[in-house]
Enzyme design. Structure first.
Site, PDB file in Angstrom:
ATOM      1  N   GLU A  50     -56.282  20.762  22.447  1.00 30.12           N
ATOM      2  CA  GLU A  50     -56.021  19.806  23.692  1.00 30.12           C
ATOM      3  C   GLU A  50     -55.307  18.780  22.932  1.00 30.12           C
ATOM      4  OE1 GLU A  50     -56.709  20.856  26.447  1.00 30.12           O
ATOM      5  OE2 GLU A  50     -58.292  22.136  26.235  1.00 30.12           O
ATOM      6  N   CYS A  61     -53.873  11.091  27.614  1.00 27.03           N
ATOM      7  CA  CYS A  61     -52.681  12.281  27.351  1.00 27.03           C
ATOM      8  C   CYS A  61     -51.601  12.346  28.500  1.00 27.03           C
ATOM      9  CB  CYS A  61     -53.334  13.480  26.950  1.00 27.03           C
ATOM     10  SG  CYS A  61     -54.266  13.354  25.448  1.00 27.03           S
TER      11      CYS A  61
END
Length: 531
Positions: free
Chosen positions: A287, A321
């Site tokens: 991730e 993110c």
């Protein structure tokens, strides 16, 4: 740790600064948790609470003189012992059966919810999240545990009957656990991104070794505390602490690790992706980051666009993110859009995140603050205009922390590095374009592909964006900012789906399957009853 009864259901969608009951509960938790600061905690290796001769200090980004917690400096041997403990615990945890595992995981979720205010207060101290973000992170963790448990139950443990060649033959497909998974979690969602991956692995029947960021070990420990108190047996989960260079490297290289989840930077994630599978195939979920664009067309509601960009760019200091860090705006509306964005950024209250009136707190550490100041200097050097921000607070109450101001830069060419490289700080660059097509081309010209948004009230433009944009999660005219999708509890998570060239790989309805491997079973005659 004593539990406190939750007074309300909390999600990112329902959080409100005007909820007086919530505010009072959080204030009380902050005062309780001040008494917890500075304690030493052990690593958790099997049934052992392991300490070490040397500890590292987990200091608060709010005030670097505050020691939030102390943890052992782990060694490769500690990791090796944790892997051995996980391997020893695996057969019993696997054989417990998915129904019993779900009972324990759901109990852990309830404990997290009961302790949500205490855990969130500690999170505000540890990583600098404001109270609403911290509460959302904690309850998000509990919701992930419930969500994955529900998915396992709906799938009946991932056992699927298959066709047979004769009445005497019974064939089925079954998903089975791999064994031991390593979980390397980041600072920005310190409980949800330790808890979500670990829960996915545990529900599937694997055991785990968790290595948290050294900037946020306490929240990973508190997650493990909830697992322990729920009755999950020692060794099924293990916690090791220390640097990536030693503890992380041993996790990466240890042959007893059957699978890996990593959340963090693109550079480290890509290195892990290749090195972890160097000798033989092993599953790895990486991730990684994003350089997420937003497009503002001449048909947009400019106030809506400015609000959405402000919230996307500066929520948790841009340390998500999903954070919007570049904007492409049609030239004809660039100046009025910038004026609105500047006005909204000027209203952002920056300060101690444990206080009610602070919307933006500090960045995580001195290195992140240096990234911010270097980017501001680079923008000015290369002809950019700092429309707002560009400063570091040194006022009483912030002078011992890492407090940048929300920053908007215009005037740089769209080919500039600051339009390409992820910074993970509250810094957004705005470039002018002549058309939607130009904006789409620029948006797609990146190695990242996490989130992207458009602000437009032209149906043809919106359709073109949805058909063309190369991002895993996209949003249209969203005043509340960037999203990475609606997930458990209708949470709108703050940026942690995996991204490659144009992908999304994390924590949704297909997540648990990634911790399982398929086996086809054909039995002649009477099939034995399921476990």
């Amino acid at each position: 740790m004593a539990t406190t009864t939750p007074r309300m259901k909390i999600t990112y969608a329902t959080l409100s600064a005007n909820n007086e009951e919530l505010q009072a509960a959080f204030d009380a938790a902050v005062e309780r948790m001040r008494g917890e600061l500075g304690r030493s905690y052990p690593m958790l290796i099997g049934a052992e609470e392991r300490r070490a001769a040397t500890e590292f200090e987990d200091r608060s980004p709010n005030d670097a003189t505050i020691v939030v917690s102390r943890f052992p400096v782990g060694t490769p041997q500690d990791v090796s012992d944790a892997v051995t403990a996980a391997r020893d615990a695996f057969p019993a945890w696997r054989d417990l059966g998915w129904r019993r595992r779900l009972e324990l995981i759901r109990r852990a979720a309830d404990l997290i919810s009961e302790r949500q205010f205490d855990y969130a207060a500690l999170m505000s101290f540890e990583v600098g999240k404001n109270r609403l973000e911290a509460l959302g992170d904690v309850e998000e963790t509990a919701d992930l545990l419930r969500y994955y448990s529900d998915g396992m139950e709906k799938a009946n443990g991932f056992v699927q009957p298959m066709g047979s060649l004769s009445p005497a033959e019974h064939t089925r497909s079954i998903l089975k656990p791999h064994g031991v998974w390593g979980v390397i979690s980041p600072f920005n969602f310190p409980m949800a991104l330790a808890g979500g991956p670990a829960a996915g692995a545990l529900i599937a029947g694997n055991t785990v070794v968790i290595k948290p960021s050294s900037d946020a070990p306490l929240m990973a420990y508190k997650f493990c505390e909830a697992l322990r108190d729920a009755g999950i047996p020692p060794g099924a989960f293990n916690l090791v602490t220390g640097s990536g260079e030693t503890v992380g490297a041993e996790l990466e290289q240890n042959p007893g690790i059957d699978g890996m989840v990593f959340t963090g930077s693109y550079a480290v994630g890509m290195r892990l992706y290749t090195s972890f599978t160097h000798d033989y195939p092993r599953p790895i979920i990486t991730e990684m980051g994003g350089k997420n664009p937003a497009i503002v067309t001449s048909t947009a509601d400019l106030d809506e666009a400015a609000e959405g960009v402000m919230r996307s760019a500066f929520g948790f200091d841009g340390q998500k993110c999903s954070a919007n860090s570049r904007v492409y705006v049609e030239r004809s509306v660039a100046r009025p859009f910038l004026d609105l964005l500047v006005a909204k950024a000027q209203k952002v209250r920056v300060g101690d995140p444990t206080r009610r009136d602070s919307w933006m707190g500090p960045v995580i550490n001195e290195r992140a603050l240096r990234t911010f100041t270097d980017a501001v200097a680079e923008a000015r050097r290369d002809g950019g205009r700092v429309e707002v921000g560009g400063e570091v607070l040194q006022d009483p109450g912030t002078e011992r922390g890492y407090f940048p101001t929300p920053t908007v830069v215009s005037g740089l060419p769209t080919s500039h590095r600051l339009f390409r490289d992820e910074l993970f700080v509250p810094f957004v660059v705005v470039g002018e374009v002549d058309s939607l097509e130009e904006a789409l081309t620029l948006s797609n010209s990146t190695a990242y592909g996490l989130t992207a948004g458009i602000f437009s009230h032209d149906d043809a433009q919106i359709r073109r964006f949805l058909d063309t944009i190369q991002a895993g999660v996209v949003y249209v005219n969203r005043r509340s900012g960037a999203t990475t999708g609606a997930w458990p509890g209708i949470q709108s998570f703050g940026g942690w789906k995996g991204s490659g060239s144009s992908g999304k790989s994390g924590l949704g309805p297909y997540y648990v399957q990634q911790f399982l491997r398929e086996q086809s079973q054909t039995v002649m005659g009477q099939e034995p009853p399921p476990a």
